[in-house]
Design a protein around this motif. Structure first.
Motif, PDB file in Angstrom:
ATOM      1  N   TYR A   1     -14.152  11.761   7.012  1.00 55.59           N
ATOM      2  CA  TYR A   1     -13.644  10.924   5.742  1.00 55.59           C
ATOM      3  C   TYR A   1     -13.251   9.870   4.951  1.00 55.59           C
ATOM      4  O   TYR A   1     -12.467   9.926   5.701  1.00 55.59           O
ATOM      5  N   PHE A   2     -13.346   9.610   3.998  1.00 48.87           N
ATOM      6  CA  PHE A   2     -13.032   8.140   3.914  1.00 48.87           C
ATOM      7  C   PHE A   2     -13.157   8.201   2.740  1.00 48.87           C
ATOM      8  O   PHE A   2     -14.261   8.427   1.472  1.00 48.87           O
ATOM      9  N   ILE A   3     -12.975   7.260   1.561  1.00 45.79           N
ATOM     10  CA  ILE A   3     -12.650   7.800   0.273  1.00 45.79           C
ATOM     11  C   ILE A   3     -11.516   6.188  -0.660  1.00 45.79           C
ATOM     12  O   ILE A   3     -10.731   5.821   0.267  1.00 45.79           O
TER      13      ILE A   3
ATOM     14  N   VAL B   1      -8.537   6.574   4.631  1.00 53.47           N
ATOM     15  CA  VAL B   1      -9.267   6.963   6.021  1.00 53.47           C
ATOM     16  C   VAL B   1      -8.390   8.632   5.465  1.00 53.47           C
ATOM     17  O   VAL B   1      -6.885   7.889   6.484  1.00 53.47           O
ATOM     18  N   GLU B   2      -9.581   9.856   6.144  1.00 53.14           N
ATOM     19  CA  GLU B   2      -8.712  10.738   7.065  1.00 53.14           C
ATOM     20  C   GLU B   2      -8.757  10.916   8.283  1.00 53.14           C
ATOM     21  O   GLU B   2      -9.821  10.911   8.497  1.00 53.14           O
ATOM     22  N   THR B   3      -7.397  10.703   9.376  1.00 52.76           N
ATOM     23  CA  THR B   3      -7.523  11.579  10.543  1.00 52.76           C
ATOM     24  C   THR B   3      -7.128  12.691  10.734  1.00 52.76           C
ATOM     25  O   THR B   3      -7.815  12.866  12.171  1.00 52.76           O
ATOM     26  N   SER B   4      -7.027  14.121   9.691  1.00 57.16           N
ATOM     27  CA  SER B   4      -7.075  14.857   9.914  1.00 57.16           C
ATOM     28  C   SER B   4      -6.591  15.689   8.749  1.00 57.16           C
ATOM     29  O   SER B   4      -7.049  14.485   7.918  1.00 57.16           O
TER      30      SER B   4
ATOM     31  N   VAL C   1      -3.530  10.937   5.497  1.00 54.90           N
ATOM     32  CA  VAL C   1      -4.773  10.180   5.180  1.00 54.90           C
ATOM     33  C   VAL C   1      -4.145   8.423   5.396  1.00 54.90           C
ATOM     34  O   VAL C   1      -2.646   8.485   4.424  1.00 54.90           O
ATOM     35  N   ILE C   2      -4.620   7.734   6.211  1.00 51.30           N
ATOM     36  CA  ILE C   2      -4.132   6.547   6.565  1.00 51.30           C
ATOM     37  C   ILE C   2      -4.406   5.632   5.223  1.00 51.30           C
ATOM     38  O   ILE C   2      -6.157   5.477   5.501  1.00 51.30           O
TER      39      ILE C   2
ATOM     40  N   SER D   1       1.027  -0.747  -0.218  1.00 50.08           N
ATOM     41  CA  SER D   1      -0.275   0.080   0.136  1.00 50.08           C
ATOM     42  C   SER D   1       1.063   0.972  -0.455  1.00 50.08           C
ATOM     43  O   SER D   1       1.991   1.264  -0.279  1.00 50.08           O
ATOM     44  N   LEU D   2       0.402   2.378   0.246  1.00 52.59           N
ATOM     45  CA  LEU D   2       1.002   3.761  -0.302  1.00 52.59           C
ATOM     46  C   LEU D   2       1.617   4.504   1.152  1.00 52.59           C
ATOM     47  O   LEU D   2       0.402   3.417   2.393  1.00 52.59           O
ATOM     48  N   THR D   3       2.692   4.858   1.833  1.00 54.20           N
ATOM     49  CA  THR D   3       3.038   5.280   2.848  1.00 54.20           C
ATOM     50  C   THR D   3       3.292   6.776   2.312  1.00 54.20           C
ATOM     51  O   THR D   3       4.403   6.695   1.733  1.00 54.20           O
TER      52      THR D   3
END
Lengths: 121, 111
Positions: free
Chosen positions: B32-34, B92-95, B99-100, A42-44
Motif C-alpha cells: 500500500y502506497f500513499i 509506504v505501508e509495511t503492515s 507507515v514509512i 520527514s515524519l518519524t
C-alpha cells in the motif's frame, strides 16, 4: 469532512519543562498515532496510541520522555517531558477513520492533524 | 526493514507544465502506497493512494504509477498550478499500522 484538531498550534517553552499536546477528532477512528517532524525533515513515528492501554513506542522513543494517553476513541494526548532544544519539532497526530468512511483513501489510510510547532529555548 | 527514498529533494516547474515526483522503496512485500502533500505550516494532506494489485491510478489532475518490478512509484501532476507548491511525501505501508515516509520533494511552481 471529518476534522482533526490539535492544541496548541504552537508553543515556545523553556528547557526542562513539559508540554502536553492534545489531538481531538470528530468522527470515530480505529487507530491514532503520534509523529515528530524535525525542521526540514520527514515524519518519524513516535508511537501508536492505544485506547485504554499503554502506547506502543517505536525504537528510539520511550514512555518517560513521551507519555501518551488515549482515554477514548476520539482523543489522545502526547506529552514532551523535560524538554531540550533538540525537541524543537512539529508534532503531528494522525488517525485511521473507522471503516475509512471519513476520507478518500482506504480503510487503513492515515490522515493528519495540523500539527503543533514546538520551540524549546 | 523498509526504506523509502526519493530521487530529487527539490523540483522546479513552470506553471502549466506537468510535474513528476519519484519515489523508491526497498521491501517487495509492501502493498500500500500513499502520496501526501504538505504545505507550509500545515499537516500532510492525503492526495492519492495505490495498492500493489494496480499499476496506475488517477485522480483529479494527479496520477500515481507503481512499478513493482523495480520498486518505484511516481506522482504526476498535470498542468501544475501555483497552489501545487508544497513538499510531497511518498509513504509506504509495511503492515496494517506502520507507515514509512520518504524524505520528501519540495515542488516550486514558477509563474
Amino acid at each position: 469532512s471529518a476534522v482533526i484538531s490539535q492544541k496548541p498550534s504552537r508553543d515556545i517553552c523553556q528547557r526542562g519543562t513539559s508540554l502536553t499536546i492534545q489531538c481531538q477528532v470528530d468522527s470515530q477512528v480505529t487507530m491514532m498515532f503520534w509523529y515528530r517532524q524535525q525542521p526540514g525533515q520527514s515524519l518519524t513515528l513516535i508511537a501508536t496510541a492505544n485506547q485504554g492501554s499503554e502506547a506502543t513506542y517505536e525504537s528510539g522513543f520511550v514512555i518517560d520522555k513521551f507519555p501518551i494517553s488515549r482515554p477514548n476513541l476520539t482523543f489522545s494526548t502526547l506529552t514532551v517531558s523535560n524538554m531540550s532544544p533538540e525537541d524543537s519539532s512539529i508534532y503531528l497526530c494522525s488517525v485511521v477513520w473507522l471503516l475509512g468512511l471519513a476520507g478518500e483513501g482506504g480503510t487503513d489510510t492515515q490522515y493528519f492533524g495540523p500539527g503543533t510547532r514546538l520551540t524549546v529555548l | 526493514g523498509e526504506s523509502v527514498g526519493l530521487h530529487l529533494p527539490t523540483l522546479s516547474v513552470q506553471e502549466g507544465d506537468n510535474s513528476i515526483i519519484n519515489c523508491a522503496y526497498s521491501n517487495s512485500a509492501s502493498d500500500y502506497f500513499i502520496w501526501y502533500k504538505q504545505e507550509s505550516g500545515k499537516g500532510p494532506q492525503f492526495i492519492i493512494d495505490i495498492r500493489s494489485n494496480m499499476d496506475k491510478r488517477q485522480g483529479q489532475r494527479v496520477t500515481v504509477l507503481l512499478n513493482k518490478t523495480v520498486k518505484h512509484l511516481s506522482l504526476q501532476i498535470a498542468a501544475t498550478q501555483p497552489g501545487d507548491s508544497a513538499v510531497y511525501f511518498c509513504a509506504v505501508e509495511t503492515s496494517y499500522d506502520k507507515v514509512i515516509f520518504g524524505p520528501g520533494t519540495s515542488l516550486s511552481v514558477i509563474p
